[in-house]
Design an enzyme around this catalytic site. Structure first.
Site: not given
Ligand code: PYC
Length: 322
Positions: A97, A99, A247
């Site tokens: 992930c 974030h 994301c």
């Molecule tokens: O920031 O990679 C990310 C992510 C995945 C799901 C929610 N945020």
């Protein structure tokens, strides 16, 4: 649901909540279950198989919400890392992930565990480097990312043919540029239905990532609202919540696709805004093994330092699961 006990013992779970561009991360720092001493992938499996109620209790209502991402803060597996992390959400675990990694970095700084500078953390899909700057800014160097298939066609019920790229950025994404949707916050219900249908169509048609991996994130791209940026996105996460941030793994997948289509050079900055207008700055480098390494820069803030309490008599102690 397990039968009630008469015990008044409260289970206590210590957490630090952050948000990265509006997307929350709940970092679990105490009360973490024993996941054994296997590899991080093994520990993730133990967490999935034996501690699903713990996962749900931490991130789901009434203590959390569908959008909450959890991060179990574990000892490093690599001697040069500051921690290991297993990420999870309202329906299961995540491979990685972006974030969340930015949020974990800011939580570690808040806890006085790391100074500004370069660090790394271990995740089940690889070690991720990060640079902690002043003013809550973090740049992560993500796991190697790549486009798996370009311009894949899928027939979506009630919509028609949709074309997109399949790419890995630490999670599996289907990235769609042509969709006739307007990427504005007031349209999130519609965008959620639209992307959910795409996800169902991919599943129904056996369209997957490498080695049959499920594509559980759908990403739409459109023009930015802020003319200083290059793109706006809408990202549907595995449990049907949309990402409030741009994301990190999704932006990594996008960077890999742009590079493959010769639209991005190593070192060039790509500014990706989220459906809220929050921003990640991305760039890529090709490492000595010829792999594409995305860098993602964002900002996170600490929201809360809390102790979650789980009362054995509470009928909703393990969270409300959909
Ligand atoms: O920031 O990679 C990310 C992510 C995945 C799901 C929610 N945020």
């Amino acid at each position: 649901m397990t039968p009630f006990s008469n015990s008044n013992i409260l289970q206590r779970i210590g957490t630090i909540d952050t948000h990265t561009g509006g997307e929350p991360t709940r970092v679990v720092i105490t009360g973490i279950p024993d996941l054994g001493d296997g590899s991080l992938c093994d520990q993730r499996l133990v967490f999935e198989e034996q501690f699903d109620e713990f996962r749900s209790a931490v991130v789901n209502e009434p203590r959390g919400s569908d959008v909450m991402v959890g991060a179990l803060l574990l000892p490093p597996t690599n001697p040069n890392s500051v921690a290991s992390v297993i990420f999870f959400n309202n329906v299961g675990t995540l491979h990685m992930c972006g974030h969340g990694t930015i949020g974990v970095a800011i939580a570690l700084q808040y806890l006085n565990r790391i100074p500004t500078g370069h660090h790394q953390i271990d995740t089940p899909v690889g070690t991720v480097g990060f640079e902690l700057f002043d003013h809550n800014r973090v740049t992560i160097q993500n796991v190697p990312s790549y486009r798996h298939r370009a311009d894949v066609e899928v027939e979506v019920e009630g919509i028609g043919i949709i074309r997109g790229d399949i790419a890995w950025g630490g999670n599996w994404f289907f990235l769609v540029n042509q969709h006739r949707q307007t990427l504005r916050l007031e349209n999130v219900e519609r965008l959620t239905q639209f992307t959910w249908k795409i996800r169902q169509a991919l599943n129904a048609n056996g369209i997957t990532g490498e080695d049959g991996a499920e594509i559980d994130h759908i990403e739409l791209f459109g023009p930015p609202v802020n003319p200083e940026n290059h793109s706006r996105n809408f990202v549907l996460c595995p449990g049907k919540a949309y990402d409030r941030s741009p994301c990190g793994t999704g932006t990594s997948a996008k960077l890999a696709c742009l590079f493959e289509s010769k639209q991005l050079e190593p070192g060039e900055i790509f500014r990706q805004e989220s459906i809220l207008g929050s921003l990640f700055e991305g760039s890529i480098e090709i490492n000595s093994d010829g792999k594409l390494i995305p860098s993602i820069t964002g900002t996170a803030y600490v929201n809360a330092e809390s102790t979650l309490l789980i009362d054995q008599n509470d009928p909703f102690r393990t969270g409300i699961r959909h």
